[in-house]
Enzyme design. Structure first.
Site, mmCIF file in Angstrom:
data_model
loop_
_atom_site.group_PDB
_atom_site.id
_atom_site.type_symbol
_atom_site.label_atom_id
_atom_site.label_comp_id
_atom_site.label_asym_id
_atom_site.label_seq_id
_atom_site.Cartn_x
_atom_site.Cartn_y
_atom_site.Cartn_z
ATOM 1 N N GLY A 1 5.349 9.159 -6.983
ATOM 2 C CA GLY A 1 4.832 8.299 -5.952
ATOM 3 C C GLY A 1 5.574 7.248 -5.447
ATOM 4 O O GLY A 1 6.519 7.487 -4.860
ATOM 5 N N SER A 2 5.272 6.042 -6.036
ATOM 6 C CA SER A 2 6.055 4.983 -5.799
ATOM 7 C C SER A 2 7.763 5.138 -6.529
ATOM 8 O O SER A 2 8.426 4.809 -5.650
ATOM 9 C CB SER A 2 5.403 3.586 -6.585
ATOM 10 N N THR B 1 0.829 13.995 5.152
ATOM 11 C CA THR B 1 0.337 13.636 6.379
ATOM 12 C C THR B 1 0.597 15.056 7.434
ATOM 13 O O THR B 1 1.725 15.203 7.561
ATOM 14 C CB THR B 1 0.615 12.283 6.890
ATOM 15 N N GLY C 1 9.344 3.637 9.791
ATOM 16 C CA GLY C 1 7.920 3.984 9.430
ATOM 17 C C GLY C 1 7.198 2.685 8.942
ATOM 18 O O GLY C 1 5.757 2.745 9.333
ATOM 19 N N GLU D 1 3.089 4.794 2.825
ATOM 20 C CA GLU D 1 4.322 4.396 3.443
ATOM 21 C C GLU D 1 5.009 3.230 2.505
ATOM 22 O O GLU D 1 5.647 2.451 2.704
ATOM 23 C CB GLU D 1 4.453 3.719 4.483
ATOM 24 N N GLY D 2 4.800 3.726 1.042
ATOM 25 C CA GLY D 2 5.190 2.506 0.059
ATOM 26 C C GLY D 2 3.858 1.725 -0.240
ATOM 27 O O GLY D 2 3.325 1.013 0.904
HETATM 28 C C1 LIG Z 1 -3.418 9.131 3.250
HETATM 29 C C2 LIG Z 1 -2.289 9.215 2.351
HETATM 30 C C3 LIG Z 1 -1.110 9.880 3.249
HETATM 31 C C4 LIG Z 1 0.369 9.750 2.759
HETATM 32 N N1 LIG Z 1 1.219 10.388 3.456
HETATM 33 C C5 LIG Z 1 2.419 10.705 3.171
HETATM 34 C C6 LIG Z 1 3.312 11.560 3.820
HETATM 35 O O1 LIG Z 1 3.117 11.774 4.979
HETATM 36 N N2 LIG Z 1 4.314 11.885 3.055
HETATM 37 C C7 LIG Z 1 4.631 11.137 1.699
HETATM 38 O O2 LIG Z 1 5.886 11.933 1.279
HETATM 39 N N3 LIG Z 1 3.878 10.638 1.282
HETATM 40 C C8 LIG Z 1 2.387 10.290 1.661
HETATM 41 N N4 LIG Z 1 1.789 9.683 1.090
HETATM 42 C C9 LIG Z 1 2.068 9.188 -0.302
HETATM 43 C C10 LIG Z 1 2.077 7.638 -0.575
HETATM 44 O O3 LIG Z 1 3.356 7.282 0.130
HETATM 45 C C11 LIG Z 1 1.973 7.178 -1.768
HETATM 46 O O4 LIG Z 1 0.568 7.278 -2.238
HETATM 47 C C12 LIG Z 1 2.471 5.895 -2.546
HETATM 48 O O5 LIG Z 1 3.819 5.798 -2.228
HETATM 49 C C13 LIG Z 1 1.833 5.569 -3.694
HETATM 50 O O6 LIG Z 1 2.233 6.435 -4.655
HETATM 51 P P1 LIG Z 1 1.025 6.996 -5.825
HETATM 52 O O7 LIG Z 1 -0.205 7.179 -4.923
HETATM 53 O O8 LIG Z 1 1.509 7.933 -6.684
HETATM 54 O O9 LIG Z 1 0.763 5.654 -6.512
HETATM 55 P P2 LIG Z 1 1.449 5.193 -7.813
HETATM 56 O O10 LIG Z 1 3.210 4.986 -7.600
HETATM 57 O O11 LIG Z 1 1.062 5.711 -9.183
HETATM 58 O O12 LIG Z 1 1.105 3.647 -7.790
HETATM 59 C C14 LIG Z 1 -0.325 3.324 -8.620
HETATM 60 C C15 LIG Z 1 -0.419 1.830 -8.356
HETATM 61 O O13 LIG Z 1 0.872 1.216 -9.377
HETATM 62 C C16 LIG Z 1 1.519 0.462 -8.628
HETATM 63 N N5 LIG Z 1 2.972 0.481 -9.042
HETATM 64 C C17 LIG Z 1 3.621 1.465 -9.024
HETATM 65 N N6 LIG Z 1 5.130 1.179 -9.464
HETATM 66 C C18 LIG Z 1 4.992 -0.214 -9.448
HETATM 67 C C19 LIG Z 1 5.956 -1.182 -10.035
HETATM 68 N N7 LIG Z 1 7.157 -0.834 -10.228
HETATM 69 N N8 LIG Z 1 5.752 -2.495 -9.758
HETATM 70 C C20 LIG Z 1 4.358 -2.812 -9.573
HETATM 71 N N9 LIG Z 1 3.343 -1.961 -9.083
HETATM 72 C C21 LIG Z 1 3.567 -0.577 -9.262
HETATM 73 C C22 LIG Z 1 1.356 0.857 -7.145
HETATM 74 O O14 LIG Z 1 1.563 -0.258 -6.330
HETATM 75 C C23 LIG Z 1 -0.037 1.222 -7.052
HETATM 76 O O15 LIG Z 1 -0.745 0.094 -6.900
HETATM 77 C C24 LIG Z 1 0.464 9.333 1.665
HETATM 78 C C25 LIG Z 1 -0.679 8.886 0.618
HETATM 79 C C26 LIG Z 1 -1.950 8.981 1.122
HETATM 80 C C27 LIG Z 1 -2.952 8.392 0.239
#
Ligand SMILES: Cc1cc2nc3c(=O)[nH]c(=O)nc-3n(C[C@H](O)[C@H](O)[C@H](O)COP(=O)(O)OP(=O)(O)OC[C@H]3O[C@@H](n4cnc5c(N)ncnc54)[C@H](O)[C@@H]3O)c2cc1C
Length: 379
Positions: A131-132, A158, A242, A363-364
């Site tokens: 994700g992140s 999305t 974005g 979007e991050g």
């Molecule tokens: C409704 C929706 C639409 C989306 N649309 C798209 C899309 O069209 N295309 C696409 O590719 N993605 C999409 N995403 C994905 C979105 O970009 C990710 O959900 C987001 O980047 C976070 O990843 P994760 O959900 O795995 O959370 P995680 O990465 O597991 O994060 C969990 C928590 O840990 C924190 N965290 C993680 N790493 C760190 C760090 N190094 N330092 C401090 N804090 C940290 C995060 O900020 C968060 O609070 C979408 C997500 C949603 C919910």
């Protein structure tokens, strides 16, 4: 002297977008929230009046606007409903990697039919374990002769259920980290591509978000963006634009919540006076107005740097986290100003507060956007 007024042309764009949003989107926003659906007719109308594919160049059948013009338009659309507006605007993110890394032939072949038809696309980067840390993605791309074979699973994509094509990121070699990632244009009809779970979300209910499953999907070599290993760079370039777009989502939400709260505070009477005259709420309204206007200026600043072809990664990240944190705070305060009524589904502010939460995540996340902005400060 710095003049923050939009030009006559920008005012005309703003009026077109506001008229469209108030006529076609705002009246059905609560209905689409309660009964989520793909807003096909609204997308069709937005396409007809030129409110889609805003920054895609005209030679590829886009509107050819600058990012500042697009931000002015997007604020109006998002002030009406961020979920419907998100479905109208998704192509800017989905096609961003193609514009960043595609050849002229790829842009003509894929963007012109997409944009002319009014169809929509998706951006597929995120995975369950990435994700992140998107650079840690696991979807594999294996070169076999003149084509790649893609295997893996994307999540939270999305518009996945309705996309005509996908920008998909996959690795040719996970040990190479981000340098092993390639971007591919994958048409919807590719055998082996299917849609998995559709997410049931807290807010932005009509924003379709689903898994994309790739099982032995054959993608011709000519659908790869740029060279092998350049995909992550194109994804990040698309995310710069974005993030400015998501800043306009936060801005539109915050503005809508502020306007609703102000109107309510002027008409709701307690202790014989409009509640907006009580200092506790009056100062809250003053803070809300200042935060909305600061969000707009940060967003316009980042967009104007993009239009001058300057690097704007830090400014885009900063506009994104500031405007979306503002959206969360202002929508929450708007509910507070409405008292008990704000907590019911009869009032728009309840929806706005749920919609706002997502803007701090996609979007991050805002933690990641602060890492991007903070990292740039230390370089
Ligand atoms: C409704 C929706 C639409 C989306 N649309 C798209 C899309 O069209 N295309 C696409 O590719 N993605 C999409 N995403 C994905 C979105 O970009 C990710 O959900 C987001 O980047 C976070 O990843 P994760 O959900 O795995 O959370 P995680 O990465 O597991 O994060 C969990 C928590 O840990 C924190 N965290 C993680 N790493 C760190 C760090 N190094 N330092 C401090 N804090 C940290 C995060 O900020 C968060 O609070 C979408 C997500 C949603 C919910």
């Amino acid at each position: 002297m710095i003049d923050f007024s939009p030009s006559e042309q920008q005012k005309a764009f703003q009026k077109t977008a506001r008229d469209f949003a108030q006529k076609e989107i705002a009246p059905v926003a609560l209905k689409y929230d309660q009964d989520p659906a793909f807003p096909a007719e609204i997308i069709k109308k937005a396409h007809a009046v030129g409110l889609m594919n805003l920054t895609c160049p005209k030679e590829y059948a886009g509107q050819g606007l600058g990012l500042l013009d697009a931000a002015i338009i997007s604020e109006e659309m998002n002030a009406a409903c961020v979920a419907i507006s998100g479905m109208i605007g998704i192509n800017s993110l989905a096609c961003g990697p193609i514009l960043a890394g595609g050849s002229d032939a790829q842009k003509k072949r894929f963007l012109i039919p997409l944009n002319q038809s009014g169809k929509t696309a998706s951006f597929g980067l995120t995975e369950r374990e990435a994700g992140s840390d998107a650079g840690g993605l696991k979807t594999r791309a294996k070169l076999e002769g003149d084509h790649y074979v893609l295997n893996g699973q994307k999540c939270f994509i999305t518009n996945a259920s309705y996309a005509a094509l996908y920008s998909i990121f996959a690795t040719i070699d996970p040990s190479r980290g981000t340098k092993g990632i390639c971007g591919f244009i994958v048409p919807r009809e590719s055998p082996g591509l299917s849609i998995g779970k559709v997410e049931d979300k807290m807010g932005q209910r009509s924003l379709n978000v689903a898994e994309v499953i790739l099982e032995n999907v054959v993608v011709p070599r000519e659908n790869r963006l740029g060279n092998e290993g350049e995909g992550f760079k194109f994804a990040m370039e698309a995310l710069d634009e974005g993030r400015v777009n998501i800043a306009t989502v936060g801005l539109g939400l915050a503005r809508a919540a502020f306007e609703a709260a102000l109107a309510y505070a002027k008409t709701r009477v307690q202790f014989g006076k409009p509640i907006g005259t009580f200092q506790a709420l009056n100062f809250m309204l003053a803070d809300m107005a200042a935060a909305v206007e600061s969000s707009r200026l940060l967003t316009w600043y980042a967009a104007s740097l993009a239009d001058q072809h300057k690097r704007y990664t830090r400014e885009a990240a900063q506009a994104k986290f500031y405007a979306t944190d503002t959206a969360m705070r202002v929508t929450t305060d708007a509910v507070q100003i409405h008292g008990g009524y704000g907590y019911t589904k009869e009032y728009l502010v309840e929806k706005l507060m749920r919609d706002a939460k997502l803007t701090q995540i996609y979007e991050g996340t805002n933690q990641v956007n602060r890492m991007v902005a903070g990292g740039a400060l230390m370089r």
